[in-house]
Design an enzyme around this catalytic site. Structure first.
Site, PDB file in Angstrom:
ATOM      1  N   TYR A  52      -4.125   2.046  16.094  1.00 48.85           N
ATOM      2  CA  TYR A  52      -2.794   1.640  16.811  1.00 48.85           C
ATOM      3  C   TYR A  52      -2.639   1.966  17.623  1.00 48.85           C
ATOM      4  O   TYR A  52      -2.316   1.130  19.486  1.00 48.85           O
ATOM      5  CB  TYR A  52      -1.995   3.480  16.369  1.00 48.85           C
ATOM      6  CG  TYR A  52      -1.651   3.233  14.728  1.00 48.85           C
ATOM      7  CD1 TYR A  52      -0.348   3.191  14.388  1.00 48.85           C
ATOM      8  CD2 TYR A  52      -1.736   4.113  14.000  1.00 48.85           C
ATOM      9  CE1 TYR A  52       0.512   2.678  13.601  1.00 48.85           C
ATOM     10  CE2 TYR A  52      -2.136   3.743  12.666  1.00 48.85           C
ATOM     11  CZ  TYR A  52      -0.248   3.289  12.422  1.00 48.85           C
ATOM     12  OH  TYR A  52      -0.098   3.204  11.491  1.00 48.85           O
ATOM     13  N   GLU A  88      -3.371  -0.222   8.386  1.00 50.85           N
ATOM     14  CA  GLU A  88      -2.159   0.509   8.747  1.00 50.85           C
ATOM     15  C   GLU A  88      -1.892  -0.084  10.276  1.00 50.85           C
ATOM     16  O   GLU A  88      -3.874   0.246  10.945  1.00 50.85           O
ATOM     17  CB  GLU A  88      -2.261   1.565   9.127  1.00 50.85           C
ATOM     18  CG  GLU A  88      -1.483   2.818   8.108  1.00 50.85           C
ATOM     19  CD  GLU A  88      -1.642   3.793   7.921  1.00 50.85           C
ATOM     20  OE1 GLU A  88      -1.544   4.579   9.139  1.00 50.85           O
ATOM     21  OE2 GLU A  88      -1.708   4.937   6.749  1.00 50.85           O
ATOM     22  N   ASN A 146      -7.413   1.945  10.249  1.00 49.80           N
ATOM     23  CA  ASN A 146      -5.922   1.999  10.544  1.00 49.80           C
ATOM     24  C   ASN A 146      -6.169   1.988  12.317  1.00 49.80           C
ATOM     25  O   ASN A 146      -6.929   2.838  12.585  1.00 49.80           O
ATOM     26  CB  ASN A 146      -5.043   3.624  10.258  1.00 49.80           C
ATOM     27  CG  ASN A 146      -5.060   3.376   8.770  1.00 49.80           C
ATOM     28  OD1 ASN A 146      -4.648   2.392   8.103  1.00 49.80           O
ATOM     29  ND2 ASN A 146      -4.611   4.389   8.220  1.00 49.80           N
ATOM     30  N   ARG A 167       0.623  -1.469  -0.222  1.00 49.92           N
ATOM     31  CA  ARG A 167      -0.012   0.047   0.120  1.00 49.92           C
ATOM     32  C   ARG A 167       0.842   1.117  -0.347  1.00 49.92           C
ATOM     33  O   ARG A 167       1.899   1.151   0.829  1.00 49.92           O
ATOM     34  CB  ARG A 167      -1.061  -0.250   1.309  1.00 49.92           C
ATOM     35  CG  ARG A 167      -2.001   1.370   1.434  1.00 49.92           C
ATOM     36  CD  ARG A 167      -2.380   1.402   2.337  1.00 49.92           C
ATOM     37  NE  ARG A 167      -3.893   2.348   3.354  1.00 49.92           N
ATOM     38  CZ  ARG A 167      -3.419   3.679   3.846  1.00 49.92           C
ATOM     39  NH1 ARG A 167      -2.354   3.545   4.430  1.00 49.92           N
ATOM     40  NH2 ARG A 167      -4.062   4.081   3.964  1.00 49.92           N
ATOM     41  N   HIS A 219      -2.661  10.505   0.847  1.00 52.25           N
ATOM     42  CA  HIS A 219      -2.797  10.399   2.033  1.00 52.25           C
ATOM     43  C   HIS A 219      -2.048  12.253   2.644  1.00 52.25           C
ATOM     44  O   HIS A 219      -0.570  12.173   2.645  1.00 52.25           O
ATOM     45  CB  HIS A 219      -1.059   9.360   1.733  1.00 52.25           C
ATOM     46  CG  HIS A 219      -1.134   9.184   3.470  1.00 52.25           C
ATOM     47  ND1 HIS A 219      -1.082   7.266   3.658  1.00 52.25           N
ATOM     48  CD2 HIS A 219      -0.962   9.498   4.741  1.00 52.25           C
ATOM     49  CE1 HIS A 219      -0.920   7.159   4.831  1.00 52.25           C
ATOM     50  NE2 HIS A 219      -0.283   9.010   5.092  1.00 52.25           N
ATOM     51  N   GLU A 259      -7.747   8.118   6.539  1.00 48.95           N
ATOM     52  CA  GLU A 259      -7.761   9.082   7.441  1.00 48.95           C
ATOM     53  C   GLU A 259      -8.067  10.910   7.423  1.00 48.95           C
ATOM     54  O   GLU A 259      -7.041  11.616   7.712  1.00 48.95           O
ATOM     55  CB  GLU A 259      -7.009   9.156   8.296  1.00 48.95           C
ATOM     56  CG  GLU A 259      -5.648   7.646   8.756  1.00 48.95           C
ATOM     57  CD  GLU A 259      -4.702   7.472   9.816  1.00 48.95           C
ATOM     58  OE1 GLU A 259      -4.223   8.740  10.362  1.00 48.95           O
ATOM     59  OE2 GLU A 259      -4.784   6.218  10.134  1.00 48.95           O
TER      60      GLU A 259
HETATM   61  C1  FCB Z   1      -1.483   7.314  10.499  1.00 49.01           C
HETATM   62  C2  FCB Z   1      -0.646   7.770   9.604  1.00 49.01           C
HETATM   63  C3  FCB Z   1       0.839   7.000   9.123  1.00 49.01           C
HETATM   64  C4  FCB Z   1       1.839   6.906   9.842  1.00 49.01           C
HETATM   65  C5  FCB Z   1       0.791   6.587  11.237  1.00 49.01           C
HETATM   66  C6  FCB Z   1       1.677   6.055  12.088  1.00 49.01           C
HETATM   67  O1  FCB Z   1      -1.826   8.002  11.187  1.00 49.01           O
HETATM   68  O2  FCB Z   1      -1.843   7.287   8.395  1.00 49.01           O
HETATM   69  O3  FCB Z   1       1.229   7.973   8.158  1.00 49.01           O
HETATM   70  O4  FCB Z   1       2.264   7.887  10.196  1.00 49.01           O
HETATM   71  O5  FCB Z   1      -0.230   6.862  11.128  1.00 49.01           O
END
Ligand code: FCB
Length: 472
Positions: free
Chosen positions: A307, A371, A305, A87, A131, A176
């Site tokens: 985290y 992500e 995405n 990607r 992006h 995002e």
């Molecule tokens: C996301 C972004 C990506 C990267 C990660 C850590 O929000 O899409 O570009 O920076 O965080």
């Protein structure tokens, strides 16, 4: 008598479905460099990063990982990883420098060569159109708060799809949009660095509109089997307690962080509570008749995405914030527990919860984790090895969460690890390393970390190894 087994127990590996897409992810401004080459003009991130005080260390994406010149080496790295998918994002100011008018062939040629190199290596190219690198000229004309930006995006989507549609079959309109709208126009932490909550709400709508118009443009330009998608950083929102006040704080953040995109895109409506909550800032009259129908054009999958979770409580938070009209109602408590170098909590359950929540809310919509990954303080040791055991542990628990979500009925078709390479981490510059391949930014030398070897093995087996294999 008790006997001690000297070997740790080895739970069986977790097998992923056949055909599961294993990938890595990057974004143009974070890796390409070559900021002024072949006709590329500044994006909002060039302007922002060159503005003193905006990015840690004064870092810019001028050179980044020099991927524009090292693309073949990077594709070879991925071939060795054995991934099925990659990607990447297309830099709008590289293919259509002013954000309007004709395309620049040299810019398109770079992505043609990239797609060809990927296909030759047996890797499926997955292109994201936006992006975050809006051509600066479009920001100067008003940026995302201005409706015309969405129309320009559709024209850019069309010319890019026409040029690459014979090679690229999977397309994502936006990455995002929450960050683009709210970090870009409300808190100002990201480019273009504006701090107008009302403008951020307009930006969110026009990003939705850009997505919908972009879907139409892609469908018109691409052969029928092409897959069209959108990637959201959905917030795994959790109230701190079960109190009515904390639950209401969670409702607000869910509206501003998730439903502001999910409801228009999948249901063609704006959340009523969002409109009510934001009434002090806007009457939403910029949403025109027919817009929500455009925004809700059917798509083939949703990219997620993830985290870290978002824990909220009733209270207040500082301004400028990325949460328009919520600052007086919501605080974000800091919980104990492990954290990454981004100071983000490590909590794989949040990913499982998001995926199973989407299973219930959007039945029939295939999901891709577009992500997931973690930054840690990595070092190349004297033997040239990067022993990033914390990253491996993070990836292992999060992949196990994806596996559990699939077992619980979520239709997750793939996983894209963020990121292939250490890169320009937006406002943090080069200080945060997310790669499974280490990059020495002085020499551009690439060194696969232990996590790269670990991921290659997972990909090759289509299976997450049991505990003993994971701690070797
Ligand atoms: C996301 C972004 C990506 C990267 C990660 C850590 O929000 O899409 O570009 O920076 O965080």
């Amino acid at each position: 008598m008790t006997t001690v087994d000297p070997r740790p127990r080895t739970p069986a590996g977790l097998r992923f479905p056949r055909g599961f897409r294993w990938g890595t992810a990057t974004a143009a401004y974070q890796i390409e460099g070559a900021a002024t080459e072949d006709g590329r003009t500044p994006s909002i991130w060039d302007t922002f990063s060159h503005t003193p005080g905006r990015v840690s260390g004064g870092d810019t994406g001028d050179v980044a990982t020099d991927h524009y010149h090292r693309m073949r080496e990077d594709v070879a790295l991925m071939k060795r990883l054995g991934v099925s998918d990659y990607r990447f994002s297309v830099a709008w100011p590289r293919v259509q420098p002013t954000g309007r008018g004709p395309a620049v062939q040299k810019g398109l040629d770079f992505y043609r060569r990239l797609a060809d190199a990927l296909l030759e290596a047996g890797i499926r190219p997955v292109a994201t159109l936006y992006h975050w690198d809006l051509p600066q000229e479009l920001e100067d004309a008003g940026g995302w708060p201005r409706r015309e930006t969405a129309e320009h995006f559709a024209a850019y989507a069309s010319l890019t799809a026409q040029a690459l549609g014979d090679r690229v079959a999977t397309w994502t309109t936006l990455n995002e949009p929450w960050c683009a709208a709210f970090l870009g126009y409300s808190s100002g932490e990201h480019a273009p660095g504006r701090t107008s909550p009302a403008a951020a709400l307009r930006a969110a709508h026009h990003l939705n509109l850009a997505h919908g118009l972009g879907v139409g443009a892609l469908r018109a330009a691409l052969p029928a089997p092409a897959e069209v998608s959108l990637t959201l950083n959905l917030h795994a929102v959790r109230p701190l307690t079960d109190s009515a006040a904390d639950r209401d704080a969670a409702r607000r953040i869910d509206a501003l962080g998730n439903r502001i995109f999910l409801d228009p895109v999948f249901h063609g409506r704006l959340p009523e509570d969002l409109v009510r909550d934001t009434a002090p800032l806007t009457d939403w009259s910029f949403v025109r008749d027919g817009d929500l129908r455009t925004v809700s054009a059917p798509i083939d999958s949703l990219g997620v995405n993830y985290y870290a979770p978002t824990v909220v409580a009733a209270g207040s938070s500082a301004r400028p914030s990325p949460w328009p009209a919520a600052e007086g109602h919501v605080r974000f408590p800091r919980l104990p527990g492990p954290r990454t170098a981004m100071d983000w909590p490590v909590d794989a359950d949040g990913l499982h919860g998001l995926l199973t929540g989407l299973r219930d809310e959007l039945p029939g919509v295939p999901l891709l984790v577009t992500e997931n990954g973690a930054a840690y303080e990595d070092h190349v040791d004297p033997r040239g090895r990067v022993r990033d055991t914390e990253r491996i542990a993070y990836l292992r628990t999060h992949l196990a969460a994806v596996h559990r979500a699939i077992a619980d009925g979520a239709d997750v078709r793939g996983y894209f690890l963020w990121s292939l390479l250490d890169n320009f981490e937006w406002a943090h510059g080069y200080s945060k390393r997310f790669g499974i391949v280490h990059v020495d930014f002085a020499t551009q030398r690439r060194t696969p970390k232990d996590s790269a070897r670990w991921y290659a093995e997972v990909v090759a087996r289509g299976e997450l190894p049991g505990e003993a294999a994971a701690v070797q």
